[in-house]
Design a protein around this motif. Structure first.
Motif, PDB file in Angstrom:
ATOM      1  N   ARG A  28       0.803  -1.229   0.000  1.00 55.90           N
ATOM      2  CA  ARG A  28       0.000   0.000   0.000  1.00 55.90           C
ATOM      3  C   ARG A  28       0.833   1.275   0.000  1.00 55.90           C
ATOM      4  O   ARG A  28       0.285   2.359  -0.087  1.00 55.90           O
ATOM      5  CB  ARG A  28      -0.946  -0.006   1.199  1.00 55.90           C
ATOM      6  N   GLU A  30       3.447   2.957  -2.291  1.00 50.64           N
ATOM      7  CA  GLU A  30       4.079   2.860  -3.608  1.00 50.64           C
ATOM      8  C   GLU A  30       5.503   3.386  -3.567  1.00 50.64           C
ATOM      9  O   GLU A  30       5.790   4.383  -2.920  1.00 50.64           O
ATOM     10  CB  GLU A  30       3.261   3.650  -4.621  1.00 50.64           C
ATOM     11  N   GLY A  31       6.387   2.677  -4.261  1.00 55.12           N
ATOM     12  CA  GLY A  31       7.768   3.111  -4.382  1.00 55.12           C
ATOM     13  C   GLY A  31       8.665   2.689  -3.240  1.00 55.12           C
ATOM     14  O   GLY A  31       9.852   2.998  -3.255  1.00 55.12           O
ATOM     15  N   THR A  45       5.829  10.554  -1.032  1.00 51.50           N
ATOM     16  CA  THR A  45       4.711   9.621  -0.946  1.00 51.50           C
ATOM     17  C   THR A  45       3.700  10.107   0.085  1.00 51.50           C
ATOM     18  O   THR A  45       4.067  10.529   1.177  1.00 51.50           O
ATOM     19  CB  THR A  45       5.207   8.216  -0.537  1.00 51.50           C
TER      20      THR A  45
END
Length: 70
Positions: A28, A30-31, A45
């Motif tokens: 959940r 991202e990255g 983020t």
């Protein structure tokens, strides 16, 4: 690109380090990348939405129907 650690994300988002690890495990955030033993989270983020709480009003024990009647 700048990264933050789990501890830094915990302070920024005001949630526990354990919760952030769970969010990473669930895919959940991202990255997020694990380099060695350290998780790196992109600095830009956004905090994931908490799916455990469907609606703030219902969470506090007040239903939408009660509010509509008043």
């Amino acid at each position: 690109m700048k990264f933050m650690t789990i501890k830094e994300a915990s302070e920024k988002w005001n949630i526990s380090e354990r919760r952030i690890r769970q969010l990473i495990q669930d895919g959940r955030i991202e990255g997020a990348e694990k380099i060695g033993t350290t998780w790196n989270i992109p600095d830009d983020t956004n905090k994931p939405i908490d799916k455990r709480v469907k609606d703030e009003i219902e969470f506090r024990g007040i239903s939408q129907k009660k509010l509509a009647k008043e």
